[in-house]
Scaffold this active site. Sequence first.
Site, PDB file in Angstrom:
ATOM      1  N   ASP A  86       0.820  -1.200   0.000  1.00  0.00           N
ATOM      2  CA  ASP A  86       0.000   0.000   0.000  1.00  0.00           C
ATOM      3  C   ASP A  86       0.858   1.256   0.000  1.00  0.00           C
ATOM      4  O   ASP A  86       1.436   1.614   1.029  1.00  0.00           O
ATOM      5  CB  ASP A  86      -0.908  -0.030   1.230  1.00  0.00           C
ATOM      6  CG  ASP A  86      -1.828   1.174   1.325  1.00  0.00           C
ATOM      7  OD1 ASP A  86      -1.989   1.881   0.310  1.00  0.00           O
ATOM      8  OD2 ASP A  86      -2.394   1.410   2.404  1.00  0.00           O
ATOM      9  N   ASP A 287      -2.162   5.604  -5.223  1.00  0.00           N
ATOM     10  CA  ASP A 287      -2.391   4.760  -4.051  1.00  0.00           C
ATOM     11  C   ASP A 287      -2.614   3.319  -4.479  1.00  0.00           C
ATOM     12  O   ASP A 287      -3.701   2.958  -4.933  1.00  0.00           O
ATOM     13  CB  ASP A 287      -3.605   5.293  -3.290  1.00  0.00           C
ATOM     14  CG  ASP A 287      -3.916   4.510  -2.024  1.00  0.00           C
ATOM     15  OD1 ASP A 287      -3.188   3.544  -1.729  1.00  0.00           O
ATOM     16  OD2 ASP A 287      -4.890   4.870  -1.342  1.00  0.00           O
TER      17      ASP A 287
END
Length: 429
Positions: A86, A287
């Site tokens: 992430d 992201d």
Amino acid sequence: MNVEMKITSSTTMVFLFLVMSANFPGTFSYTKQIPTKLNSFQLPLPKSGAASSVFLRALGSIYPLGYFAVNLTVGKPPKLFDFDFDTGSDLTWVQCDAPCTGCTKPPKKQYKPHKNTVPCSNPRCAALHWPNPPRCKHPNDQCDYEIEYGDGGSSIGALVTDLFPLRFSNGSVFNVPLTFGCGYNQHNPGPLSPPDTAGVLGLGRGRISIVSQLREYGLIRNVIGHCIGQNGRGVLFLGDGKVPSSGVAWTPMLQNSADLKHYILGPAELLYSGKSCGLKDLTLIFDSGASYAYFTSRVYQEIVSLIMRDLIGTPLKLAPDDKTLPICWRGPFKALGQVTEYFKPLALSFTNRRNSVRLDVPPEAYLVISGRKNVCLGILNGSEAEVGENNIIGEIFMQDKMVIYDNEKQRIGWKPEDCNTLLSLNHFI
């Protein structure tokens, strides 16, 4: 129980979207151990010939899994865990047998602390809570965290430090002491099932991220790259050992933002079928923890209007009974390649003082085929998803591209890539 369960009021807000797990082999034994140097954030980079990158195999999918994950071993003896990687958050954490509330893994597959919590006086505790100081009664108290994600999920726990056995691209193998979260309280409000992975590999820009810690030890440069394919396979690399010398479209990260933890680019202009939509000066967060792309209501509505207008006169009709995503069109579709007959490409054009580059997004990179063989729009209304006034570029836009986050030069780049080519490398963990 070695971790005292308590919560501070400090909360880190980041963006992460629900994901599920994948399994693949790959472990190795310990060799060298690096001395722990936790009192400095400025250690020298290695000389020529030192370790340069760590390569990790990734498995997953945008749909139906909703994520790509990597495996890492932690502790001594080493124990294997699967992590969602992430770039939208800093903190790495793993489900922790302290004991654990709300964990999806059974205790035997959770991390077990062993009197290795990080005290509040440790610089990495300060890095976790920056820009606010840790709220501790005493410097020797354990450093706690509470992290909330954009999907409403959360993890509560304490920081610990343990060994990560890592193989580098030059053949070196080190046991690296890294600090991460021992998550003993997980919460997922639904409506989807909680993620099935053991934890999150935080690769954001903050000093608590794993890549920042490896940079502190001088083992790699602060560079991250990933290549995820539509075939469900991919690569994550930490360090600059695989950054191409040419062919990468680079654009600088925004430096005037108050948000110093996310990867933000801009200004950008949205193009549809090669033409301007009139939407300019967009800022975007890159992201990899988000499965789909999220835009503000204004941008989202414009994209939907353009697509709907183009589908007038075609045989495609809405499929409101398919709840895979908010907008689906009735099939049957057997492969994503079929969508190009009806849908046009998108692009984001970034212009700065040095150059102008484009992130091209073909229809195959913003649509998914549902389990009912319908085609669904992988672009969502961020206001409805509670991500605020943020435009978020998730993994769906990143497919079949090498995406590079270069924190050394404060830039992000991308390049069309066959991810299977990278998988032929022989220095994976």
